[in-house]
Design a protein around this motif. Structure first.
Motif, PDB file in Angstrom:
ATOM      1  N   ASP A 257      -8.062   2.072  -5.304  1.00  0.00           N
ATOM      2  CA  ASP A 257      -7.349   2.912  -6.266  1.00  0.00           C
ATOM      3  C   ASP A 257      -5.934   2.377  -6.384  1.00  0.00           C
ATOM      4  OD1 ASP A 257      -9.598   4.564  -6.396  1.00  0.00           O
ATOM      5  OD2 ASP A 257      -8.842   5.917  -4.845  1.00  0.00           O
ATOM      6  N   GLU A 258      -5.229   2.751  -7.457  1.00  0.00           N
ATOM      7  CA  GLU A 258      -3.859   2.283  -7.660  1.00  0.00           C
ATOM      8  C   GLU A 258      -2.932   3.457  -7.957  1.00  0.00           C
ATOM      9  OE1 GLU A 258      -4.542  -0.370 -10.944  1.00  0.00           O
ATOM     10  OE2 GLU A 258      -4.638  -2.091  -9.603  1.00  0.00           O
TER      11      GLU A 258
ATOM     12  N   LYS B  21      -7.836   6.053 -10.280  1.00  0.00           N
ATOM     13  CA  LYS B  21      -9.011   5.821  -9.443  1.00  0.00           C
ATOM     14  C   LYS B  21      -9.733   4.570  -9.931  1.00  0.00           C
ATOM     15  CE  LYS B  21     -10.409   8.682  -6.804  1.00  0.00           C
ATOM     16  NZ  LYS B  21     -10.252   8.696  -5.355  1.00  0.00           N
ATOM     17  N   SER B  22     -10.148   3.736  -9.010  1.00  0.00           N
ATOM     18  CA  SER B  22     -10.873   2.519  -9.348  1.00  0.00           C
ATOM     19  C   SER B  22     -12.290   2.868  -9.794  1.00  0.00           C
ATOM     20  CB  SER B  22     -10.934   1.579  -8.147  1.00  0.00           C
ATOM     21  OG  SER B  22     -11.702   0.443  -8.471  1.00  0.00           O
ATOM     22  N   VAL B  23     -12.718   2.264 -10.888  1.00  0.00           N
ATOM     23  CA  VAL B  23     -14.091   2.460 -11.358  1.00  0.00           C
ATOM     24  C   VAL B  23     -14.993   1.326 -10.884  1.00  0.00           C
ATOM     25  CG1 VAL B  23     -13.417   3.821 -13.369  1.00  0.00           C
ATOM     26  CG2 VAL B  23     -13.576   1.340 -13.564  1.00  0.00           C
ATOM     27  N   THR B  24     -14.390   0.335 -10.238  1.00  0.00           N
ATOM     28  CA  THR B  24     -15.133  -0.820  -9.744  1.00  0.00           C
ATOM     29  C   THR B  24     -15.287  -0.722  -8.233  1.00  0.00           C
ATOM     30  OG1 THR B  24     -14.193  -2.163 -11.520  1.00  0.00           O
ATOM     31  CG2 THR B  24     -15.201  -3.332  -9.675  1.00  0.00           C
TER      32      THR B  24
ATOM     33  N   THR C 170       0.836  -1.197   0.000  1.00  0.00           N
ATOM     34  CA  THR C 170       0.000   0.000   0.000  1.00  0.00           C
ATOM     35  C   THR C 170       0.879   1.258   0.000  1.00  0.00           C
ATOM     36  OG1 THR C 170      -0.076   0.196   2.393  1.00  0.00           O
ATOM     37  CG2 THR C 170      -1.767  -1.201   1.342  1.00  0.00           C
ATOM     38  N   VAL C 171       0.257   2.394  -0.248  1.00  0.00           N
ATOM     39  CA  VAL C 171       0.981   3.669  -0.209  1.00  0.00           C
ATOM     40  C   VAL C 171       1.595   3.876   1.177  1.00  0.00           C
ATOM     41  CG1 VAL C 171       0.709   6.173  -0.305  1.00  0.00           C
ATOM     42  CG2 VAL C 171      -0.334   4.749  -2.066  1.00  0.00           C
TER      43      VAL C 171
END
Length: 55
Positions: free
Chosen positions: A45-46, A37-40, A2-3
């Motif tokens: 997010d990545e 940004k995750s659309v699911t 993770t970040v």
């Protein structure tokens, strides 16, 4: 990773050190990063690191 985990590890390193990415037996300097940004719903997010294309 993770970040938060990445930041924790980077804080242990000398601030003047260069960040490299290893791929296919070679190293390239990290040139920047993007947030994707995750659309699911339910998927995180990545953060995508990218290298200098000239290296």
């Amino acid at each position: 990773m993770t970040v938060a985990q990445l930041i924790e590890k980077l804080q242990e390193m000398p601030s003047e050190a260069v960040v490299l990415l290893e791929a296919d037996g070679a190293f390239a300097r990290i040139a920047g990063l993007n947030l994707e940004k995750s659309v699911t719903i339910g998927l995180p997010d990545e953060v995508v690191l990218f290298t200098d294309a000239e290296e």
